[in-house]
Design a protein around this motif. Structure first.
Motif, PDB file in Angstrom:
ATOM      1  N   LEU B 181     -82.452  44.182  17.767  1.00  0.00           N
ATOM      2  CA  LEU B 181     -81.068  44.613  17.539  1.00  0.00           C
ATOM      3  C   LEU B 181     -80.692  45.735  18.482  1.00  0.00           C
ATOM      4  N   ASN B 182     -81.626  46.078  19.383  1.00  0.00           N
ATOM      5  CA  ASN B 182     -81.339  47.165  20.302  1.00  0.00           C
ATOM      6  C   ASN B 182     -80.216  46.758  21.268  1.00  0.00           C
ATOM      7  N   ILE B 183     -79.202  47.615  21.395  1.00  0.00           N
ATOM      8  CA  ILE B 183     -78.013  47.227  22.162  1.00  0.00           C
ATOM      9  C   ILE B 183     -78.343  47.019  23.632  1.00  0.00           C
ATOM     10  N   ALA B 184     -79.167  47.925  24.179  1.00  0.00           N
ATOM     11  CA  ALA B 184     -79.498  47.804  25.597  1.00  0.00           C
ATOM     12  C   ALA B 184     -80.256  46.501  25.860  1.00  0.00           C
ATOM     13  N   ASP B 185     -81.201  46.169  24.958  1.00  0.00           N
ATOM     14  CA  ASP B 185     -81.940  44.918  25.135  1.00  0.00           C
ATOM     15  C   ASP B 185     -81.019  43.720  25.004  1.00  0.00           C
ATOM     16  N   LEU B 186     -80.148  43.785  24.002  1.00  0.00           N
ATOM     17  CA  LEU B 186     -79.248  42.652  23.758  1.00  0.00           C
ATOM     18  C   LEU B 186     -78.372  42.378  24.959  1.00  0.00           C
TER      19      LEU B 186
END
Lengths: 296, 620, 185
Positions: B181-186
């Protein structure tokens, strides 16, 4: 040279505006089979008004009127007069559209402060009328900006030198007609003279102005006249390469406005809005669609 | 422990501490509240130009929860904390004679902390949690005044829950698909997502953020909530809290989905979503602006403008060019400044007149409360977008984008919205401050200093950002670049684009010179004599007291023309649904009588029905 | 008429402007008002001389009281006169404001208008024809030239007496005194 233009062009605009006011009175008189006042009559009035000790209703009463005239003066720096447009590189048509708000807004604050209901009714009518003609006017302006693909008024003028006057070029014909139909409302002449109606609401926003205030308001009126005509000439009639031709074009538009003014009675405000929102708006809307379809 | 953790600790710790201190002494609580809000501003200001991410908790079923900071979250956090601080200062006297003040302050801080949590969240899980904290504490504050406020709060929270549920569904879907759910990963993972899935994400999150930002068909909670909330909180609510929806839109469109990569692709669903969103924005501008014209309640008028201005932001960010997005973000910031200012001016009036906000019963207060007048004047100038105020620059950027993007009809909606704004805000200004002062307000006093201070600060900010728009645009440019757009060509006092430029400092110089010249000309004339409002033209008669004003039905000719077309049909529709739900629930309640014998009978009947079905058709 | 003599304009522009820009507020309750429309429209065209009617006293410099003055209208006349910005001139039309005219024995009509407000010129007649109005205007020009149209100055210096006269006939007035009142307490 630039500095001279900066100082010179507002003064020129004021001069022409005041001349137009005087000429309007003279022409109206001749149409009504009268002799009429001299063309310099507005100047005489302004000198007289400046020497009268008027009543002031407070700080906003003064500042609002000053703001109103100053805002109108600044517009003349952005509007090309012939080729004189000293500040046209600091903002284009959008800035002019928004600067045109300062005049009425300052006047509205000032006359609101005068605490007279006649003034409030006048301002209410003024804003309603503005709402009425801005609807078709914005459509016209957007059609122009889309057709020429620029928001700079100097570019709109110079592009017309290549393609011909916008009024008579194919996709903008409808916009031109719509603009002509709303021009009397933008100039505030007779069929749409609902704001300053002296007989109904004691000259509306001007009701409490006397002395220097009325002098400023007269100058503001003159400038508004100048700006309205100059905008039409620039946007629809190709502007001009030299100031004299430009002035002659303005004169023709001015006479059109005065002739309309001389022969029409006054509309009610709701009739005015209904008129402005019907045919001019429909034509302007059709004009914008035409530009979108034929362009790009 | 990083700056963000300290910040959130301070923010959330302050909530409880405020309440506890309030039980001890009210002056101690007030001092602490001001200091706390100032500390938050300072901490966030120190984080300028930092980027980074820290994980603060791993234990949530193995999903790490993290904070992140970049230019976008810094800007929103800064605005939130500054406006929160001004709101606290303003509340000191506004709330002083109410009950439950400690509760009010602690909830104000909880909302603030929730918003800070939202903008600093590094993953969608903590985003959701902070979002919920924010929504629920908002509900408590909206309903603070009881009475009709409870109904307004309920309307808000029900719509908010619907939005949150949509968001939760989207979050779960993302987790099941990508396992993080990490924004940077997403933002890296969604590159490969199918167009349909992208559209799904945009729509499902769009519902959540659209409700929060009051985009047109989802706006109905807003007018009631703004009107009924305590005025200093209405300011926070309209300035920042509602605009968390814009933050969410920016996050989902430009960070999670990364729309800058797809906008120019031919078969992209993102661009069609943005196109629809832009049209929703245009509708959101036009209709609420005209509805605002018909309002007679100062706060409700501003509330409808709050919706309308939200449309400009949506229009800007949905159009998806660098200048449009920058204009949308800048407009969010500007809107926060001037709408807070306007709400504070109204609150100052309410404070002195005993809670009056009916536009038809006020008037002439300019002589009594000049600071509130200046605040309201600059506020409405910003709202209209008069040159030299901040609203002008951001609106200019949005119009510019729309015109050079060859979308004249969207531009028309935006422009006509501005002209409609003039009508209603002039009525607002006129009916409160101009015209005749009613007799009963003859002895009214100036607002106290702590009410004047926020008004003065915000008024000067409006002019500052209007004359030197480069200050905030520098930060906004960083945000736009971080979204993957080209950098804007800005200087401290203007913007240059390929089709025209804006130079505010020249404009400022010209207007200043014009003002001075006209003022000198005015001074040439004869001296003017100050007169009282009774010395007024009334066709020779003496001015009738309290009856010589034109406020009610200010735009009656237009009102009669357009009011049949301006019904809030969506509100009626939702209320119908709510009524229907209530009706159905009532029906269900008839079955649950609370008498055990009946329940036994239901069970026996049900089992016998089952047995009958099994014996007759034997489906199992 | 010396409107076209530029030398005079340079010597005293204010006085010249006052002469040739008389904005008039007409007080239209008496029968004299019937003579005003022909004088301002095409037949006699007062606008030739810069004389136009305006809507409110604030914008005006000339006050024409057209006909008899009843007690009720006197109140409005005083109010209107006080609201005009200085310098201001007053001209009355017809016999009634001079001495009561045909209403000399009416219980409800003012006999001498100049007791209540200063009047710079009076045009006699019942009613004076438009030509007489123009003659009156040329007389007013002469008075302005010679600084003799000083009604507003007399009103200022003798305000106490004027106010006393007004209150004597009208009772207590609703508006505060325009200038400070001197005299016995």
């Amino acid at each position: 040279m630039h500095i001279i233009e900066l100082i010179f062009s507002p003064l020129l605009a004021l001069l022409i505006g005041v001349f137009f006011l005087g000429l309007a009175r003279k022409v109206m008189a001749r149409i009504q089979w009268r002799y009429g006042p001299p063309v310099t009559q507005p100047l005489i009035d302004i000198i007289r008004l400046l020497s009268q000790k008027s009543a002031s209703h407070g700080v906003a009463f003064n500042i609002g009127l000053v703001m109103s005239l100053a805002g109108s003066l600044v517009i003349t720096l952005f509007l090309p007069f012939g080729k004189i447009a000293p500040m046209s590189n600091s903002g284009g048509m959008l800035v002019i559209l928004y600067l045109m708000l300062i005049g009425p807004l300052g006047m509205a604050i000032s006359s609101g402060e005068s605490a007279n209901p006649n003034a409030s009714i006048g301002i209410s009518r003024k804003l309603l009328l503005a709402m009425g003609y801005e609807l078709p006017f914005l459509l016209v302006v957007l059609a122009l900006m889309t057709a020429y693909n620029t928001t700079s008024i100097t570019e709109i003028v110079s592009l017309q030198r290549d393609t011909g006057w916008s009024m008579f070029t194919f996709p903008l014909v409808l916009s031109g007609i719509a603009y002509l139909l709303i021009l009397p409302a933008m100039l505030g002449v007779r069929p749409f003279e609902v704001v300053n109606a002296p007989q109904e609401i004691s000259s509306g926003p001007l009701v409490e102005y006397g002395g220097p205030y009325l002098a400023l308001a007269t100058l503001q009126h003159a400038l508004a006249f100048f700006i309205g005509i100059s905008l039409f000439v620039n946007l629809m009639w190709g502007g001009a390469a030299n100031p004299v031709i430009f002035f002659l074009k303005m004169l023709v538009v001015f006479f059109l406005g005065i002739f309309v003014n001389a022969v029409f009675p006054r509309l009610r405000i709701d009739q005015a809005i209904r008129y402005l929102w019907r045919w001019p708006s429909l034509i302007a809307f059709a004009g914008l669609i035409l530009v979108c379809v034929t362009g790009s | 422990m990083t700056g963000m953790e300290i910040l959130l600790l301070v923010a959330f710790g302050g909530v409880m501490l405020t309440y506890i201190l309030g039980r001890i002494s009210s002056s101690l609580r007030n001092t602490f509240a001001v200091v706390l809000s100032l500390v938050l501003v300072v901490i966030i200001a120190l984080m300028y130009d930092k980027t980074g991410e820290t994980i603060f908790y791993r234990g949530f079923f193995g999903i790490p929860m993290s904070f992140r900071i970049d230019a976008l979250s810094w800007l929103f956090a800064m605005a939130t904390s500054v406006l929160g601080c001004l709101s606290v200062i303003f509340s000191l006297s506004y709330m002083s004679d109410r009950k439950n003040i400690s509760f009010y302050y602690s909830m104000l801080f909880l909302v603030n902390a929730g918003m800070l949590g939202v903008v600093f969240s590094g993953d969608l899980l903590s985003f959701f949690i902070f979002w919920e904290i924010m929504s629920w504490s908002t509900f408590l504050l909206i309903s603070f005044n009881r009475g009709p406020a409870v109904a307004a709060g309920l309307k808000y929270i029900i719509m908010s829950i619907i939005g949150s549920m949509a968001m939760l569904a989207g979050t779960i879907s993302l987790y099941t698909n990508y396992g993080t759910l990490n924004i940077a990963d997403l933002s890296h993972l969604t590159v490969s997502a199918s167009p349909g899935y992208q559209l799904f994400l945009l729509i499902i999150f769009g519902v959540a953020f659209g409700i929060k930002n009051a985009v047109m068909p989802l706006h109905t909670w807003l007018p009631d909530a703004y009107t009924e909330a305590p005025s200093p909180f209405s300011a926070v609510l309209s300035g920042m809290l509602t605009r968390m929806g814009i933050y969410g839109f920016l996050l989902i469109i430009y960070v999670v989905v990364g729309a800058a990569r797809f906008l120019h692709a031919a078969d992209s669903t993102v661009s069609s979503f943005n196109y629809v969103l832009a049209w929703l924005g245009a509708i959101t501008i036009v209709i609420p602006t005209f509805i605002a014209m018909l309002q007679n309640d100062a706060k409700r008028l501003l509330a409808w403008h709050g919706i309308g201005q939200g449309g400009y932001m949506i229009l800007g960010i949905a159009f998806g060019t660098n200048m449009g997005v920058a204009g949308g973000i800048f407009h969010t910031l500007n809107h926060a400044i001037y709408i807070v200012l306007l709400f504070m001016s109204v609150a100052a009036i309410q404070y002195r007149t005993g809670g009056v906000r009916d536009l038809n019963s006020l008037g002439g207060l300019i002589k009594k409360m000049p600071v509130a007048f200046i605040g309201a004047l600059l506020g409405i100038c910003g709202l209209i977008g008069v040159p030299l105020t901040n609203g002008f620059v951001s609106k200019w950027m949005i119009y510019k984008t729309l015109i050079s993007g060859r979308a004249p009809f969207l531009a028309f909606a935006a422009l006509i919205g501005s002209w409609g704004t003039i009508l209603s805000v002039y009525k607002f200004l006129h009916n409160i401050f101009l015209g005749q002062l009613p007799e009963k307000y003859r002895d009214i006093k100036q607002s106290p200093f702590n009410m004047k201070l926020p008004i003065i600060v915000l008024s000067s900010t409006i002019l500052l950002f209007g004359i030197l728009p480069g200050l905030p645009l520098r930060v906004i440019n960083k945000i736009v670049v971080s979204f993957g757009f080209d950098s804007l060509n800005i200087s401290l006092w203007g913007i240059v684009s390929e089709s025209g430029m804006l130079n505010t400092i020249n404009l400022f110089a010209a207007i200043l010179a014009g003002l001075i010249a006209v003022w000198l000309f005015f001074r040439i004339g004869a001296r003017t004599i100050p007169v009282k409002q009774d010395d007024n033209y009334a066709a020779g008669a003496a001015v009738p007291r309290d009856r010589y004003s034109y406020t009610a039905k200010y735009y009656d000719p237009l009102f009669r023309m357009i009011s049949p077309y301006l019904k809030d049909i969506f509100n009626t529709f939702y209320m119908k649904i709510a009524d229907l739900t209530g009706y159905l629930s009532n029906g269900i309640r008839k079955i649950y009588t609370g008498y055990v014998g009946n329940y036994v009978m239901y069970i026996v009947l049900f089992i016998s029905l089952m047995i009958f079905v099994q014996m007759k058709w034997s489906p199992w | 008429m010396d409107r076209n003599q530029l030398k005079k304009w340079f010597q005293n522009p204010v006085k010249m402007a006052h002469k040739y820009s008389l904005h008039v507020v007409y007080f239209c309750t008496g029968c004299g008002i019937i003579e005003i429309p022909p004088s301002i429209t095409a037949r006699w065209d007062a606008e030739r001389f810069g004389i136009i009617p305006v809507a409110t006293p604030r914008q005006a410099s000339l006050f024409i009281i057209a006909g008899y003055v009843s007690l009720k209208t006197l109140r409005s006349i005083i109010r209107t006169y006080e609201q005009m910005p200085e310098p201001k001139f007053t001209v009355s039309l017809g016999s009634c404001p001079i001495n009561g005219g045909m209403y000399y024995d009416s219980y409800n009509t003012i006999k001498h208008l100049e007791k209540y407000i200063p009047v710079d010129g009076m045009i006699a007649g019942c009613m004076p024809r438009p030509e007489a109005i123009f003659v009156g205007v040329t007389h007013l020009w002469t008075l302005i030239d010679k600084d003799m149209a000083d009604g507003y100055k007399r009103y200022r210096s003798n305000y106490s007496a004027y106010r006393a006269n007004q209150e004597k006939i009208l009772g207590k007035l609703e508006w505060p005194p325009l200038f400070p009142i001197h005299g016995e307490e």
